[in-house]
Design a protein around this motif. Sequence first.
Motif, PDB file in Angstrom:
ATOM      1  N   LEU A 166       0.842  -1.240  -0.104  1.00 20.47           N
ATOM      2  CA  LEU A 166      -0.123  -0.068   0.097  1.00 20.47           C
ATOM      3  C   LEU A 166       0.940   1.273  -0.154  1.00 20.47           C
ATOM      4  N   THR A 167       0.303   2.391  -0.308  1.00 15.14           N
ATOM      5  CA  THR A 167       0.878   3.634  -0.355  1.00 15.14           C
ATOM      6  C   THR A 167      -0.130   4.700   0.362  1.00 15.14           C
ATOM      7  N   ASP A 168       0.165   5.383   1.406  1.00 15.41           N
ATOM      8  CA  ASP A 168      -0.513   6.654   1.571  1.00 15.41           C
ATOM      9  C   ASP A 168      -1.822   6.119   2.412  1.00 15.41           C
ATOM     10  N   VAL A 169      -1.506   5.469   3.539  1.00 16.20           N
ATOM     11  CA  VAL A 169      -2.805   4.963   4.540  1.00 16.20           C
ATOM     12  C   VAL A 169      -2.668   5.582   5.911  1.00 16.20           C
ATOM     13  N   VAL A 170      -3.688   5.947   6.105  1.00 13.59           N
ATOM     14  CA  VAL A 170      -3.851   6.844   7.649  1.00 13.59           C
ATOM     15  C   VAL A 170      -5.194   5.964   8.402  1.00 13.59           C
ATOM     16  N   ILE A 171      -4.591   5.650   9.699  1.00 13.50           N
ATOM     17  CA  ILE A 171      -5.648   4.893  10.657  1.00 13.50           C
ATOM     18  C   ILE A 171      -5.381   6.049  11.689  1.00 13.50           C
ATOM     19  N   THR A 172      -6.769   6.674  11.959  1.00  7.05           N
ATOM     20  CA  THR A 172      -6.689   7.771  12.868  1.00  7.05           C
ATOM     21  C   THR A 172      -8.293   7.929  13.419  1.00  7.05           C
ATOM     22  N   GLY A 173      -8.396   8.926  14.390  1.00  9.97           N
ATOM     23  CA  GLY A 173      -9.540   9.240  14.994  1.00  9.97           C
ATOM     24  C   GLY A 173      -9.425  10.248  16.179  1.00  9.97           C
ATOM     25  N   TYR A 174     -10.546  10.782  16.807  1.00 13.16           N
ATOM     26  CA  TYR A 174     -10.476  11.393  17.650  1.00 13.16           C
ATOM     27  C   TYR A 174     -10.606  10.565  19.108  1.00 13.16           C
ATOM     28  N   ASN A 175      -9.466   9.736  19.252  1.00  8.31           N
ATOM     29  CA  ASN A 175      -9.377   8.839  20.266  1.00  8.31           C
ATOM     30  C   ASN A 175     -10.512   7.711  20.413  1.00  8.31           C
ATOM     31  N   GLY A 176     -11.013   7.385  19.277  1.00  7.25           N
ATOM     32  CA  GLY A 176     -11.836   6.221  19.109  1.00  7.25           C
ATOM     33  C   GLY A 176     -11.222   4.905  19.403  1.00  7.25           C
ATOM     34  N   THR A 177     -11.743   3.991  19.789  1.00  7.24           N
ATOM     35  CA  THR A 177     -11.190   2.731  20.341  1.00  7.24           C
ATOM     36  C   THR A 177     -11.196   1.474  19.472  1.00  7.24           C
ATOM     37  N   ILE A 178     -10.058   0.688  19.622  1.00 10.64           N
ATOM     38  CA  ILE A 178     -10.203  -0.720  18.881  1.00 10.64           C
ATOM     39  C   ILE A 178      -9.774  -1.554  20.053  1.00 10.64           C
ATOM     40  N   ASP A 179     -10.731  -2.672  20.018  1.00 10.81           N
ATOM     41  CA  ASP A 179     -10.813  -3.440  20.932  1.00 10.81           C
ATOM     42  C   ASP A 179     -10.631  -4.909  20.733  1.00 10.81           C
ATOM     43  N   GLY A 180      -9.222  -5.354  20.913  1.00 15.44           N
ATOM     44  CA  GLY A 180      -8.926  -6.673  20.094  1.00 15.44           C
ATOM     45  C   GLY A 180      -9.713  -7.948  20.732  1.00 15.44           C
ATOM     46  N   GLN A 181     -10.268  -7.752  21.923  1.00 17.18           N
ATOM     47  CA  GLN A 181     -10.843  -8.841  22.686  1.00 17.18           C
ATOM     48  C   GLN A 181     -10.005 -10.108  22.727  1.00 17.18           C
ATOM     49  N   GLY A 182      -8.973  -9.615  23.519  1.00 19.36           N
ATOM     50  CA  GLY A 182      -7.688 -10.710  23.432  1.00 19.36           C
ATOM     51  C   GLY A 182      -7.795 -11.954  24.335  1.00 19.36           C
ATOM     52  N   ALA A 183      -8.636 -11.813  25.438  1.00 17.78           N
ATOM     53  CA  ALA A 183      -8.757 -12.989  26.352  1.00 17.78           C
ATOM     54  C   ALA A 183      -9.112 -14.515  25.662  1.00 17.78           C
ATOM     55  N   TYR A 184      -9.675 -14.481  24.757  1.00 13.09           N
ATOM     56  CA  TYR A 184     -10.081 -15.778  23.926  1.00 13.09           C
ATOM     57  C   TYR A 184      -8.588 -16.014  23.426  1.00 13.09           C
ATOM     58  N   TRP A 185      -7.960 -15.549  22.953  1.00 13.97           N
ATOM     59  CA  TRP A 185      -6.586 -15.831  22.151  1.00 13.97           C
ATOM     60  C   TRP A 185      -5.711 -16.032  23.220  1.00 13.97           C
ATOM     61  N   TRP A 186      -5.413 -15.585  24.381  1.00 14.56           N
ATOM     62  CA  TRP A 186      -4.561 -15.815  25.345  1.00 14.56           C
ATOM     63  C   TRP A 186      -4.867 -16.937  26.087  1.00 14.56           C
ATOM     64  N   GLN A 187      -6.018 -17.224  26.017  1.00 16.71           N
ATOM     65  CA  GLN A 187      -6.373 -18.679  26.913  1.00 16.71           C
ATOM     66  C   GLN A 187      -6.012 -19.818  25.975  1.00 16.71           C
ATOM     67  N   LYS A 188      -6.222 -19.620  24.502  1.00 17.77           N
ATOM     68  CA  LYS A 188      -5.874 -20.686  23.870  1.00 17.77           C
ATOM     69  C   LYS A 188      -4.452 -20.639  23.652  1.00 17.77           C
ATOM     70  N   PHE A 189      -3.484 -19.659  23.915  1.00 21.79           N
ATOM     71  CA  PHE A 189      -2.299 -19.782  23.911  1.00 21.79           C
ATOM     72  C   PHE A 189      -1.771 -20.459  25.040  1.00 21.79           C
ATOM     73  N   HIS A 190      -2.190 -20.277  26.119  1.00 25.57           N
ATOM     74  CA  HIS A 190      -1.875 -20.771  27.437  1.00 25.57           C
ATOM     75  C   HIS A 190      -1.984 -22.377  27.413  1.00 25.57           C
ATOM     76  N   LYS A 191      -3.052 -22.619  26.805  1.00 22.89           N
ATOM     77  CA  LYS A 191      -3.404 -24.086  26.906  1.00 22.89           C
ATOM     78  C   LYS A 191      -2.889 -24.825  25.668  1.00 22.89           C
ATOM     79  N   GLY A 192      -2.351 -24.223  24.825  1.00 24.14           N
ATOM     80  CA  GLY A 192      -1.435 -24.748  23.603  1.00 24.14           C
ATOM     81  C   GLY A 192      -2.502 -25.207  22.672  1.00 24.14           C
ATOM     82  N   GLU A 193      -3.493 -24.581  22.543  1.00 19.40           N
ATOM     83  CA  GLU A 193      -4.615 -24.936  21.716  1.00 19.40           C
ATOM     84  C   GLU A 193      -4.303 -24.319  20.033  1.00 19.40           C
ATOM     85  N   LEU A 194      -3.413 -23.676  19.985  1.00 15.09           N
ATOM     86  CA  LEU A 194      -3.155 -22.792  18.763  1.00 15.09           C
ATOM     87  C   LEU A 194      -2.613 -23.515  17.527  1.00 15.09           C
TER      88      LEU A 194
END
Length: 475
Positions: free
Chosen positions: A152-180
């Motif tokens: 890509l060329t010339d890309v902007v990801i921005t905002g007025y402090n909007g939020t991106i929530d990765g909801q990571g707990a699902y993935w962290w649990q799979k990582f700890h359990k060796g299920e990935l």
Amino acid sequence: MKPHNSYVTVIISSVLILGWLEMRVAECRVASYADKFDYPAINCRKHSAVLTDFGGVGDGKTSNTKVFEAAISNLSHYASDGGAQLVVPPGKWLTGSFNLTSHFTLFLHKDAVILASQDESEWPSLPVLPSYGKGRDAPDGRFSSLIFGTNLTDVVITGYNGTIDGQGAYWWQKFHKGELKLTRPYMIEVMYSDQIQISNLTLVNSPSWFVHPIYSSNIIIQGLTILAPVDSPNTDGIDPDSCTNTRIEDCYIVSGDDCIAVKSGWDEYGIKFGMPTQRLIIRRLTCISPDSAMIALGSEMSGGIQDVRAEDNIAINTQSAVRIKTAAGRGAYVKDIFVRGMSLDTMKYVFWMTGDYGSHPDPGFDPKALPNITGINYRDVRADNVTYSAKLGGISGDPFTGICISNVTIGLTEKPKDLQWNCTDVEGVTSNVTPKACDLLPEKEQKFDCPFPDDKLPIESVQMKTCSLTTVSFF
């Protein structure tokens, strides 16, 4: 008859008035402009659309993956006509992975939340990165990042402090359990791209690394608030990886791993790919990471790291400040590193260099591929509540050289370690350092300042434009 006629006249007038009011309400519903925003960006856009124009539903439950895909595909047609911006309005917008396009801005309203789906079917798989050779969590491949782009060329990801929530707990649990079966997704990743801006957002709970520009150039990352539990696995804040001309500034990061990790590939794969990270500036960062570093150089540095400038950074309750992580088998180099103006509070180590960092992708690495660590400069450091002043361990037969440390005052914890400077296989000098450094870093009689470049990197001269965005409120 006159009273009757008057009554009819009143009725008719009332109907007309009500009709006029309804028309006015309808007009308000259609086009009542509430807010006009100005925001800084590397480029402004001629065209604009809102996610709801494409059927987006911001209830936090309905998947918008296809909506994002359709919106960006549609707006990509304006790339040669002034570019386009996609506005994510107030609401909770559930989505899986989606790809960006060139000459494009993704703008999050202050009350917008992008929620990462926990449905793995909404995350396409990708091949392993060529400079890594293997996935970090699983060997065969990786999930695409939540927000992804390549070539890509010339890309902007921005905002007025909007939020991106990765909801990571699902993935962290799979990582700890060796299920990935595939490596966890990152939150934002751009590959083989140029002119990238990521700014003025709140990023929380990424499945793994938060922001990962790789094989890219001319990158500005600023004004990010990045938050993850301090015990979450591999939630690095910002990882510039085989990138040139990168500016990271004014970010606040609470992480379960390194706040910033500078990388360039892993062992024999990174050596073969051969793309360094160079011309990087990191300034006005605030970091909290009890088990990791404010800034890590490595451990994947097999394409080389050169000309890194870190200035006016703060670490609180963090394991170490600027840490070099490498090992036999990494090859390449970490050189011309300049650090000035660190303020540190509650640290295990102020200075930490590791020449025996493990974690190899496979047994095929070459133990004779020794890294060259040289030209490492620290000056103007104040630290309080410190357990160890320094742990500096080079490689036997391959010492870390050209280390310079000046104007450093370290206040120790109530129960400091007896051996404050633990040094092996390093060479260098110090000036005006308290507590006194180890014999391998002798104090010079005449005080001096370790070098910090006077010139500016090209990315520092990039000036932001003032772009406008008008949002519509419906009543």
